[in-house]
Design a protein around this motif. Structure first.
Motif, short mmCIF file in Angstrom:
data_model
loop_
_atom_site.label_atom_id
_atom_site.label_comp_id
_atom_site.label_asym_id
_atom_site.label_seq_id
_atom_site.Cartn_x
_atom_site.Cartn_y
_atom_site.Cartn_z
N GLY A 1 -10.22 -15.03 12.75
CA GLY A 1 -9.63 -16.35 12.60
C GLY A 1 -9.90 -16.87 11.20
N ILE A 2 -8.83 -17.18 10.47
CA ILE A 2 -8.96 -17.68 9.10
C ILE A 2 -8.29 -19.03 8.99
CG2 ILE A 2 -9.07 -15.38 8.06
CD1 ILE A 2 -6.10 -15.76 7.25
N GLY A 3 -8.68 -19.80 7.97
CA GLY A 3 -8.06 -21.10 7.76
C GLY A 3 -8.45 -21.69 6.44
N ALA A 4 -7.86 -22.82 6.13
CA ALA A 4 -8.10 -23.47 4.84
C ALA A 4 -9.47 -24.12 4.76
CB ALA A 4 -7.01 -24.51 4.56
N SER A 5 -10.05 -24.52 5.89
CA SER A 5 -11.30 -25.26 5.91
C SER A 5 -11.08 -26.66 5.32
CB SER A 5 -12.41 -24.49 5.19
OG SER A 5 -13.67 -25.08 5.40
N SER A 6 -12.01 -27.15 4.53
CA SER A 6 -11.92 -28.53 4.03
C SER A 6 -12.45 -28.62 2.61
CB SER A 6 -12.74 -29.48 4.92
OG SER A 6 -14.12 -29.25 4.75
N PRO A 7 -12.08 -29.68 1.86
CA PRO A 7 -12.61 -29.83 0.51
C PRO A 7 -14.14 -29.89 0.45
CG PRO A 7 -10.71 -31.25 0.82
CD PRO A 7 -11.05 -30.68 2.18
N VAL A 8 -14.77 -30.49 1.47
CA VAL A 8 -16.23 -30.58 1.46
C VAL A 8 -16.85 -29.19 1.42
CG1 VAL A 8 -18.25 -31.26 2.81
CG2 VAL A 8 -16.32 -32.83 2.59
N ILE A 9 -16.37 -28.31 2.31
CA ILE A 9 -16.94 -26.96 2.39
C ILE A 9 -16.52 -26.12 1.19
CG2 ILE A 9 -16.86 -24.81 3.71
CD1 ILE A 9 -16.74 -26.55 6.25
N VAL A 10 -15.25 -26.19 0.83
CA VAL A 10 -14.73 -25.30 -0.22
C VAL A 10 -15.19 -25.75 -1.60
CG1 VAL A 10 -12.62 -24.47 -1.33
CG2 VAL A 10 -12.75 -24.63 1.18
N GLU A 11 -15.00 -27.03 -1.91
CA GLU A 11 -15.33 -27.52 -3.25
C GLU A 11 -16.77 -27.99 -3.34
OE1 GLU A 11 -10.96 -29.06 -4.75
OE2 GLU A 11 -12.37 -30.56 -3.99
N GLY A 12 -17.18 -28.83 -2.38
CA GLY A 12 -18.50 -29.43 -2.47
C GLY A 12 -19.63 -28.45 -2.28
#
Length: 317
Positions: free
Chosen positions: A92-103
């Motif tokens: 299962g894959i997905g975009a996730s969120s800015p907090v997880i990806v960027e922060g």
């Protein structure tokens, strides 16, 4: 077949101590074990262990972000687990969120729909053992080929909340994984993806008859998650925008305490299951009755023995 999943690892339980529970899950009626990936364990390692402890279980990631690993590494991780659990692993894959990806991971959260679509297309080729040289819209890959391509290749499902991603999951992936919805929301999601596509959802379950405690925990989680733009838009689409507007206003003003307080009980009760263990199990079943293929129980801490609760939430026979 009817599916019934549990999120592992359980909060507060050391990873290696899960063996005693995971080995019992098939006999209890569970068909699936799924992981998440935020800031605890990674998504793959608990499933590696589970693949050896309970070879009958289907194993899934819900979800792995498409930004936090390079495409090749993501394919390698998926291929390794698919080799350990042939025919029983769902990526299962997905975009996730800015907090997880960027922060938390220092990557740019850009073009989430396109990045997810491109990663899906790459994985389809790579997991089939093809040599991939391709310039996608959001990244390029040059001469990548898995040295240990899995046979069979794992299923790939997409995290999806609104019609665009839901349609992509239905037409190009092997199903959709959603999150933070009520049982009564399932028919709206099912209408977009059609009757025959697998639809999985993580369902938050707090087995306690202390309504105040359950609602307090539920409010904290709702204000933390549903203020994230992608979830805010999801609930606007589901028709919950007006009910959640006071929370968004208080959150934007920096008043976290008020943001929690103004979430209606009805919203908490629809999004976070609570009550006796029997009642919780019946409420999970209501998602299935409304069209969910795969409920993935996420047991919230209540102070009660987590293994006993997992056993109590197993499906009725």
């Amino acid at each position: 077949m009817n599916r019934w999943g549990l999120t592992i690892p359980l909060t507060g339980v050391p990873l290696l101590e899960h063996r005693a529970l995971v080995e019992q899950l098939p006999d209890l009626g569970y068909t699936d074990a799924w992981t998440a990936e935020t800031a605890g364990t990674d998504a793959f390692t608990p499933l590696v262990l589970a693949s050896q402890w309970a070879p009958q279980l289907r194993l899934g990631t819900a979800i792995v972000p498409v930004y936090t690993r390079g495409p090749g590494l993501l394919a390698m991780s998926a291929s390794t687990l698919a080799e350990l659990a042939p025919g029983r692993f769902v990526l299962g894959i997905g975009a996730s969120s800015p907090v997880i990806v960027e922060g938390w991971n220092g990557a740019a959260f850009e073009e989430p729909f396109a990045r997810t679509r491109d990663t899906l297309h790459f994985l389809r080729s790579a997991l089939a053992g093809e040599k991939v040289t391709e310039s996608y819209d959001t990244f390029s890959v040059n001469k990548f080929r898995l040295e240990r391509a899995p046979d069979p290749a794992p299923s790939v499902m997409l995290a999806a909340l609104r019609p665009g991603m839901l349609r992509l999951a239905a037409t190009e992936a092997d199903g959709a994984i959603t999150n933070w919805l009520a049982a009564t929301d399932v028919p709206k999601v099912r209408k977009v993806i059609g009757p025959d596509v697998e639809l999985a959802a993580r369902i938050f379950v707090c087995p306690t008859e202390d309504k105040d405690a359950a609602r307090a925990l539920g409010r904290m989680m709702i204000s933390s998650y549903l203020t994230v733009p992608v979830y805010a838009k999801f609930h606007d689409w589901l028709g919950r925008g007006d009910e959640l507007a006071p929370m968004h206003q208080a959150w934007a003003a920096g008043d976290r305490k008020k943001a929690n307080a103004v979430i209606p009980d009805s919203v908490v009760d629809s999004l976070v299951i609570h009550g006796s263990v029997d009642s919780c199990r019946d409420q999970v079943q209501s998602y299935v009755d409304n069209g969910l293929t795969t409920p993935i129980i996420a047991r919230l801490p209540t102070g009660t023995d987590p293994f006993d609760l997992a056993k109590g939430l197993a499906p009725r026979r």
